[in-house]
Design an enzyme around this catalytic site. Structure first.
Site, PDB file in Angstrom:
ATOM      1  N   HIS A 313      41.924   7.827  31.426  1.00 52.71           N
ATOM      2  CA  HIS A 313      40.793   7.926  32.340  1.00 52.71           C
ATOM      3  C   HIS A 313      41.335   8.003  33.752  1.00 52.71           C
ATOM      4  O   HIS A 313      42.329   7.349  34.065  1.00 52.71           O
ATOM      5  CB  HIS A 313      39.884   6.688  32.194  1.00 52.71           C
ATOM      6  CG  HIS A 313      38.543   6.894  32.783  1.00 52.71           C
ATOM      7  ND1 HIS A 313      38.294   6.704  34.118  1.00 52.71           N
ATOM      8  CD2 HIS A 313      37.377   7.299  32.224  1.00 52.71           C
ATOM      9  CE1 HIS A 313      37.027   6.976  34.354  1.00 52.71           C
ATOM     10  NE2 HIS A 313      36.441   7.343  33.226  1.00 52.71           N
ATOM     11  N   ASP A 371      34.387   7.336  25.107  1.00 55.81           N
ATOM     12  CA  ASP A 371      34.143   8.459  24.203  1.00 55.81           C
ATOM     13  C   ASP A 371      34.840   8.308  22.866  1.00 55.81           C
ATOM     14  O   ASP A 371      34.479   8.962  21.893  1.00 55.81           O
ATOM     15  CB  ASP A 371      34.624   9.756  24.856  1.00 55.81           C
ATOM     16  CG  ASP A 371      33.765  10.103  26.028  1.00 55.81           C
ATOM     17  OD1 ASP A 371      32.553   9.886  25.924  1.00 55.81           O
ATOM     18  OD2 ASP A 371      34.295  10.562  27.044  1.00 55.81           O
TER      19      ASP A 371
HETATM   20  N1  ACO Z   1      46.949  12.150  25.721  1.00 55.26           N
HETATM   21  C1  ACO Z   1      48.263  12.339  26.039  1.00 55.26           C
HETATM   22  N2  ACO Z   1      48.755  12.235  27.286  1.00 55.26           N
HETATM   23  C2  ACO Z   1      47.877  11.958  28.263  1.00 55.26           C
HETATM   24  C3  ACO Z   1      46.495  11.763  28.016  1.00 55.26           C
HETATM   25  C4  ACO Z   1      46.034  11.876  26.682  1.00 55.26           C
HETATM   26  N3  ACO Z   1      44.752  11.693  26.396  1.00 55.26           N
HETATM   27  N4  ACO Z   1      45.851  11.510  29.178  1.00 55.26           N
HETATM   28  C5  ACO Z   1      46.792  11.535  30.138  1.00 55.26           C
HETATM   29  N5  ACO Z   1      48.026  11.802  29.584  1.00 55.26           N
HETATM   30  C6  ACO Z   1      49.307  11.828  30.307  1.00 55.26           C
HETATM   31  C7  ACO Z   1      49.439  13.070  31.182  1.00 55.26           C
HETATM   32  O1  ACO Z   1      50.047  14.143  30.481  1.00 55.26           O
HETATM   33  C8  ACO Z   1      50.294  12.539  32.299  1.00 55.26           C
HETATM   34  O2  ACO Z   1      51.610  12.431  31.852  1.00 55.26           O
HETATM   35  P1  ACO Z   1      52.855  12.625  32.894  1.00 55.26           P
HETATM   36  O3  ACO Z   1      52.682  11.548  33.931  1.00 55.26           O
HETATM   37  O4  ACO Z   1      54.063  12.466  32.042  1.00 55.26           O
HETATM   38  O5  ACO Z   1      52.700  14.012  33.451  1.00 55.26           O
HETATM   39  C9  ACO Z   1      49.788  11.108  32.501  1.00 55.26           C
HETATM   40  O6  ACO Z   1      49.287  10.718  31.206  1.00 55.26           O
HETATM   41  C10 ACO Z   1      48.706  10.982  33.545  1.00 55.26           C
HETATM   42  O7  ACO Z   1      47.638  11.828  33.187  1.00 55.26           O
HETATM   43  P2  ACO Z   1      46.769  12.708  34.181  1.00 55.26           P
HETATM   44  O8  ACO Z   1      46.268  13.915  33.443  1.00 55.26           O
HETATM   45  O9  ACO Z   1      47.501  12.922  35.464  1.00 55.26           O
HETATM   46  O10 ACO Z   1      45.572  11.717  34.449  1.00 55.26           O
HETATM   47  P3  ACO Z   1      44.223  12.100  35.099  1.00 55.26           P
HETATM   48  O11 ACO Z   1      43.710  10.871  35.730  1.00 55.26           O
HETATM   49  O12 ACO Z   1      44.329  13.322  35.937  1.00 55.26           O
HETATM   50  O13 ACO Z   1      43.338  12.527  33.817  1.00 55.26           O
HETATM   51  C11 ACO Z   1      41.880  12.449  31.962  1.00 55.26           C
HETATM   52  C12 ACO Z   1      42.448  11.713  33.188  1.00 55.26           C
HETATM   53  C13 ACO Z   1      41.405  13.873  32.342  1.00 55.26           C
HETATM   54  C14 ACO Z   1      40.681  11.698  31.420  1.00 55.26           C
HETATM   55  C15 ACO Z   1      42.998  12.541  30.887  1.00 55.26           C
HETATM   56  O14 ACO Z   1      43.455  11.239  30.565  1.00 55.26           O
HETATM   57  C16 ACO Z   1      42.531  13.257  29.619  1.00 55.26           C
HETATM   58  O15 ACO Z   1      42.526  14.498  29.590  1.00 55.26           O
HETATM   59  N6  ACO Z   1      42.112  12.483  28.546  1.00 55.26           N
HETATM   60  C17 ACO Z   1      41.612  13.083  27.341  1.00 55.26           C
HETATM   61  C18 ACO Z   1      40.185  13.579  27.561  1.00 55.26           C
HETATM   62  C19 ACO Z   1      39.187  12.432  27.639  1.00 55.26           C
HETATM   63  O16 ACO Z   1      39.152  11.540  26.804  1.00 55.26           O
HETATM   64  N7  ACO Z   1      38.317  12.513  28.675  1.00 55.26           N
HETATM   65  C20 ACO Z   1      37.237  11.528  28.840  1.00 55.26           C
HETATM   66  C21 ACO Z   1      37.226  10.969  30.208  1.00 55.26           C
HETATM   67  S1  ACO Z   1      36.029   9.700  30.257  1.00 55.26           S
HETATM   68  C22 ACO Z   1      34.553  10.445  30.506  1.00 55.26           C
HETATM   69  O17 ACO Z   1      34.420  11.530  31.019  1.00 55.26           O
HETATM   70  C23 ACO Z   1      33.395   9.669  30.101  1.00 55.26           C
END
Ligand code: ACO
Length: 431
Positions: A313, A371
């Protein structure tokens, strides 16, 4: 806004005079540096794609402490609201700032239930869509179309219009979501029943038919009500910021909320519960619990394009408090429906356990978000996967409209107009 004692100083290494910037204090949470005069004084913008360090507004509605895993609506912890209040009380709290007493609750409930029907023309509008259209495509159209039916509540600068638009949106969203569903499955629309609760009425409009009476199951009614409470608002997330930005041009509330619905549809936002459930289904199909290790390996590999959906998140760097409440509801609903041994739920539990112990997820503070469980609950209730984000839109409508109304009432509000760092071609040299 409360000025802090300290100021920020911005200095430059190229001789540009340094600049003092005021700092404002929030009641809780981080302070903010006021950069409004930055461009005027230095000719420079700040650069912050994805708004990682930018407060786009001041707001008194919802507060999240991502490190603690805390969520407050108007100061009330989400755990308290989810266990002691119902959705309409939560709507009142978000919209007006207070939890209603018995009289206010009766009045508010009456006002909402008086608006649950939609203009009869709406069903003819709906007929223009393909039956196999994604319900979010339909819903974006239906919500936007409300402004074509309710001309007496489209002036965003008129507080009475804003109030009636808020009530109409909260009241009509369940009707529209259920209509989008019924249209897709080819069943007759069910008119709302105002003697039922908000969630009970929605269940009946979804699953009832004109052929027989529909008995609302109280466990499912409570579960749905909790889903609505948990999704009602979440500070300045992508769809809420979209609603604010869209509404900042002075467009009507229905159009602004339709923009929020469109934004929510994306898989990185509201579409995540659909994506999480699809992911569990895929793992199940390809070997189930045995194959979790392989799947986790893929999710950790940046080149695989695979993410653990329902994990991570932007704000929560701890367990999402809504996920805990949803896990509780999930157990209750599965038990009620005789699905305690549901393979997807078991798979979800196993996946969660492994991910919570894996270094990759631990180091990046990737915890399950709401979710991860809400998809399993909705599936058990009988809601089709492609309607999950529609349910989320229904619940989030009150948050969007509360935030929109807060923005319009803010004397500092301006049309939202971000700037850019231009990296395209400069004009060609004159021949
Ligand atoms: N699975 C694997 N790796 C992940 C995940 C995941 N679900 N989420 C983040 N990471 C990793 C990224 O690749 C990144 O790795 P790095 O530092 O080695 O490059 C690190 O964790 C940080 O992630 P970011 O994408 O920079 O985090 P950000 O805050 O931008 O994204 C997000 C948050 C979009 C929710 C992301 O975690 C994601 O795509 N999760 C899956 C989708 C999801 O469940 N979304 C629901 C959000 S809640 C809602 O809307 C109610």
């Amino acid at each position: 806004m409360k000025l802090a004692d300290n100021k920020a100083t911005l200095s430059f290494s190229n001789g540009t005079p340094s600049m003092e910037l005021p700092v404002y204090q929030g009641n809780i949470g981080p302070d903010v540096i006021d950069i409004r005069k930055l461009y005027g004084q230095t000719g420079m913008f700040t650069y912050d794609p994805g708004f990682l360090s930018t407060a786009s507004c001041q707001s008194a509605i919802t507060y999240i402490d991502g490190d603690k895993g805390e969520l407050l609506y108007r100061g009330y912890p989400i755990e308290q609201l989810a266990t002691q209040c119902d959705f309409l009380e939560t709507c009142h709290l978000l919209l007006y700032g207070d939890l209603p007493d018995a009289q206010k609750k009766t009045d508010f409930t009456k006002r909402v239930t008086m608006h649950t029907m939609v203009n009869e023309q709406m069903q003819f509008f709906l007929r223009g869509f393909r039956r196999d259209a994604h319900p979010m495509a339909v819903l974006t159209g239906l919500v936007g179309a409300l402004s074509a039916f309710y001309h007496d509540s489209t002036d965003i600068n008129n507080p009475e219009h804003r109030e009636i638009a808020a009530i109409r949106l909260i009241a009509k969203m369940p009707t529209l979501v259920a209509m989008a569903y019924k249209y897709g499955v080819g069943q007759p629309y069910m008119y709302p029943r105002n003697d039922l609760s908000y969630a009970g009425n929605f269940l009946r409009m979804m699953f009832g038919t004109p052929c027989e009476d529909y008995q609302v199951n109280p466990v499912l009614e409570r579960a749905l009500d909790r889903i609505f409470i948990l999704h009602a608002d979440h500070e300045q997330n992508a769809s809420t910021s979209t609603v604010r930005l869209c509404g900042s041009s002075g467009t009507n509330p229905f159009a602004a909320i339709a923009a929020g619905v469109a934004c929510l549809w994306g898989p990185a936002h509201g579409g995540a519960n659909e994506a999480a459930l699809n992911m569990l289904g895929d793992i199940q199909k390809n070997g189930g619990v045995e194959k979790i290790g392989e799947f986790i390996k893929q999710a950790k590999d940046k080149n695989s394009g695979v993410k653990l959906m329902g994990f991570g998140h932007r704000v929560y760097k701890n367990y999402d408090p809504r996920a805990k409440l949803m896990q509780e509801t999930c157990k209750e609903v599965l038990q009620e429906m005789g699905l305690e041994n549901d393979p997807l739920f078991k798979l979800a539990m196993a996946l969660e356990k492994i991910a919570l112990e894996d270094d990759y997820f631990v180091q990046r503070k990737l915890y399950p978000n709401v979710d991860f469980y809400s998809g399993i609950v909705q599936r058990a209730i009988g809601i089709p996967v492609n309607l999950f984000t529609g349910i989320f839109s229904l619940a989030r409508t009150v948050g969007w409209i509360a935030q929109l109304n807060e923005m319009i009432s803010d004397p500092e509000y301006k049309i939202g107009r971000p700037r850019q760092l231009f990296t395209g071609s400069p004009p060609p040299p004159r021949p």
